[in-house]
Write a protein that holds these residues in place. Sequence first.
Motif, mmCIF file in Angstrom:
data_model
loop_
_atom_site.group_PDB
_atom_site.id
_atom_site.type_symbol
_atom_site.label_atom_id
_atom_site.label_comp_id
_atom_site.label_asym_id
_atom_site.label_seq_id
_atom_site.Cartn_x
_atom_site.Cartn_y
_atom_site.Cartn_z
ATOM 1 N N LEU A 38 0.838 -1.200 0.000
ATOM 2 C CA LEU A 38 0.000 0.000 0.000
ATOM 3 C C LEU A 38 0.872 1.248 0.000
ATOM 4 C CD1 LEU A 38 -2.816 -0.857 2.593
ATOM 5 C CD2 LEU A 38 -3.108 -0.522 0.137
ATOM 6 N N MET A 39 1.890 1.253 0.849
ATOM 7 C CA MET A 39 2.801 2.389 0.951
ATOM 8 C C MET A 39 3.490 2.655 -0.384
ATOM 9 S SD MET A 39 6.238 2.691 3.280
ATOM 10 C CE MET A 39 7.084 1.471 2.254
ATOM 11 N N ARG A 40 4.035 1.623 -0.998
ATOM 12 C CA ARG A 40 4.814 1.797 -2.233
ATOM 13 C C ARG A 40 3.923 2.234 -3.396
ATOM 14 N NH1 ARG A 40 9.486 0.491 -0.370
ATOM 15 N NH2 ARG A 40 9.733 -1.219 1.121
ATOM 16 N N ALA A 41 2.731 1.629 -3.488
ATOM 17 C CA ALA A 41 1.798 2.039 -4.544
ATOM 18 C C ALA A 41 1.351 3.479 -4.332
ATOM 19 C CB ALA A 41 0.588 1.103 -4.559
ATOM 20 N N GLY A 42 1.130 3.836 -3.066
ATOM 21 C CA GLY A 42 0.690 5.194 -2.755
ATOM 22 C C GLY A 42 1.721 6.245 -3.097
ATOM 23 N N TYR A 43 2.955 6.020 -2.689
ATOM 24 C CA TYR A 43 4.011 6.978 -3.020
ATOM 25 C C TYR A 43 4.219 7.064 -4.524
ATOM 26 C CZ TYR A 43 5.658 8.053 1.698
ATOM 27 O OH TYR A 43 5.754 8.528 2.987
ATOM 28 N N GLY A 44 4.094 5.923 -5.210
ATOM 29 C CA GLY A 44 4.269 5.939 -6.664
ATOM 30 C C GLY A 44 3.219 6.789 -7.342
ATOM 31 N N ALA A 45 1.949 6.623 -6.941
ATOM 32 C CA ALA A 45 0.872 7.427 -7.531
ATOM 33 C C ALA A 45 1.052 8.904 -7.210
ATOM 34 C CB ALA A 45 -0.481 6.932 -7.003
ATOM 35 N N ARG A 46 1.439 9.188 -5.995
ATOM 36 C CA ARG A 46 1.701 10.572 -5.592
ATOM 37 C C ARG A 46 2.811 11.172 -6.444
ATOM 38 N NH1 ARG A 46 4.003 12.398 0.280
ATOM 39 N NH2 ARG A 46 2.849 14.342 0.560
ATOM 40 N N GLY A 47 3.836 10.379 -6.708
ATOM 41 C CA GLY A 47 4.936 10.843 -7.546
ATOM 42 C C GLY A 47 4.491 11.165 -8.954
ATOM 43 N N ILE A 93 -5.340 3.610 -12.665
ATOM 44 C CA ILE A 93 -4.240 3.059 -11.864
ATOM 45 C C ILE A 93 -3.760 4.086 -10.840
ATOM 46 C CG2 ILE A 93 -1.835 2.268 -11.959
ATOM 47 C CD1 ILE A 93 -2.488 1.080 -14.712
ATOM 48 N N THR A 94 -3.674 5.341 -11.275
ATOM 49 C CA THR A 94 -3.263 6.410 -10.364
ATOM 50 C C THR A 94 -4.266 6.581 -9.228
ATOM 51 O OG1 THR A 94 -2.127 7.568 -12.175
ATOM 52 C CG2 THR A 94 -2.652 8.856 -10.206
ATOM 53 N N ALA A 95 -5.558 6.509 -9.556
ATOM 54 C CA ALA A 95 -6.592 6.629 -8.519
ATOM 55 C C ALA A 95 -6.465 5.512 -7.489
ATOM 56 C CB ALA A 95 -7.985 6.593 -9.159
ATOM 57 N N VAL A 96 -6.234 4.291 -7.957
ATOM 58 C CA VAL A 96 -6.042 3.162 -7.040
ATOM 59 C C VAL A 96 -4.841 3.432 -6.133
ATOM 60 C CG1 VAL A 96 -5.417 0.722 -6.882
ATOM 61 C CG2 VAL A 96 -7.136 1.462 -8.529
ATOM 62 N N GLY A 154 -3.392 11.384 4.409
ATOM 63 C CA GLY A 154 -4.133 10.327 3.750
ATOM 64 C C GLY A 154 -5.488 10.788 3.263
ATOM 65 N N LEU A 155 -6.209 11.542 4.088
ATOM 66 C CA LEU A 155 -7.536 12.013 3.701
ATOM 67 C C LEU A 155 -7.456 12.999 2.537
ATOM 68 C CD1 LEU A 155 -9.136 12.505 7.232
ATOM 69 C CD2 LEU A 155 -9.468 10.605 5.630
ATOM 70 N N THR A 156 -6.406 13.821 2.518
ATOM 71 C CA THR A 156 -6.210 14.753 1.403
ATOM 72 C C THR A 156 -6.052 13.994 0.091
ATOM 73 O OG1 THR A 156 -5.147 16.380 2.839
ATOM 74 C CG2 THR A 156 -4.731 16.570 0.489
ATOM 75 N N HIS A 157 -5.297 12.913 0.122
ATOM 76 C CA HIS A 157 -5.091 12.137 -1.091
ATOM 77 C C HIS A 157 -6.319 11.306 -1.451
ATOM 78 C CE1 HIS A 157 -0.985 13.420 -0.343
ATOM 79 N NE2 HIS A 157 -0.737 13.111 -1.600
ATOM 80 N N ALA A 158 -7.161 10.999 -0.454
ATOM 81 C CA ALA A 158 -8.442 10.352 -0.758
ATOM 82 C C ALA A 158 -9.310 11.295 -1.595
ATOM 83 C CB ALA A 158 -9.163 9.964 0.527
ATOM 84 N N ALA A 159 -9.300 12.584 -1.220
ATOM 85 C CA ALA A 159 -10.057 13.574 -1.985
ATOM 86 C C ALA A 159 -9.534 13.665 -3.413
ATOM 87 C CB ALA A 159 -9.971 14.941 -1.300
ATOM 88 N N LEU A 160 -8.210 13.571 -3.570
ATOM 89 C CA LEU A 160 -7.625 13.607 -4.910
ATOM 90 C C LEU A 160 -8.009 12.349 -5.691
ATOM 91 C CD1 LEU A 160 -5.852 15.322 -6.726
ATOM 92 C CD2 LEU A 160 -3.849 14.170 -5.779
ATOM 93 N N GLY A 161 -8.061 11.211 -4.994
ATOM 94 C CA GLY A 161 -8.506 9.979 -5.639
ATOM 95 C C GLY A 161 -9.944 10.083 -6.113
#
Length: 276
Positions: A12-21, A63-66, A103-110
């Motif tokens: 989860l961490m690695r996928a999350g940082y990747g999408a954020r990047g 994929i980015t949203a996930v 995390g919640l901020t990025h949920a809004a972006l998702g």
Amino acid sequence: MTDHANTAIEWLMRAGYGARGVVYLIVGGLAFFAALNGGEAEGTSGALVFLVRQPFGSVLLAITAVGLFAYTLWRLVDGILDLEDEGDDAEGYANRAGQIMSGLTHAALGVSAIVILMKGLRTSGDDSSAENWSAMLMQHPVGRLVVIAAGITTLSVAIYLFVKSWKAAHRKDIVRKGMAETLEPMVRFGLAAHGFVLLIVGGLILWAGITANPERAAGLGEALRILETQTFGRVLLALAGAGLAGFAVYCFVMARYRIVPRLTDDTLKTLASPAS
């Protein structure tokens, strides 16, 4: 926790940082090329619109949203279970609350990514979300205080990023690898640049709350466009764009080399460990 749970959290961490990047790489790239070619910088929502307009854009955006939702889950678990060993004192709880807020901020972006997928190219890249939610909040009795608190929180995050860059605090969470060490100057530049842009965002949100004028609130895209209107604006925008691309590099480094303190063997060497 079981080994399977630990592995799931790390993924989860690695996928999350990747999408954020990916998101910040697009934001930084668009800002940099806008400075060179005279276009308009975009914020995170604009970056998502840009992504969906590319070949196979819907797949890439999905994929980015996930990944963004994965980042949300990672930060919620991280903050609740204190996987960073922040502690149970006031500072520790504040840091853990910050992780949950991130995390919640990025949920809004998702969610924004899902909306763009549903609407397709009809969605505008206008980065007015800060103004919209500020206006919505100010319709309620305590809404103005919430907007002020959001501005202060954003300013606090900006200062935190400056301190993190200056002290290189992230090094304790990154495995000692040659590539991670090579990218370190870009990572620190990216952290500082992101902090600089968030200073503008936080200041505008705070001012919107103080003046009870939601039109003064602005997100990342508007902050970049404000930079462009200043003296030497093109230079400032180019530096900010390069810096946000550097922040994307930070995210990618974290996606590849980051450790989770409470799930990692204490003998593992990090960039902060003394050289042997």
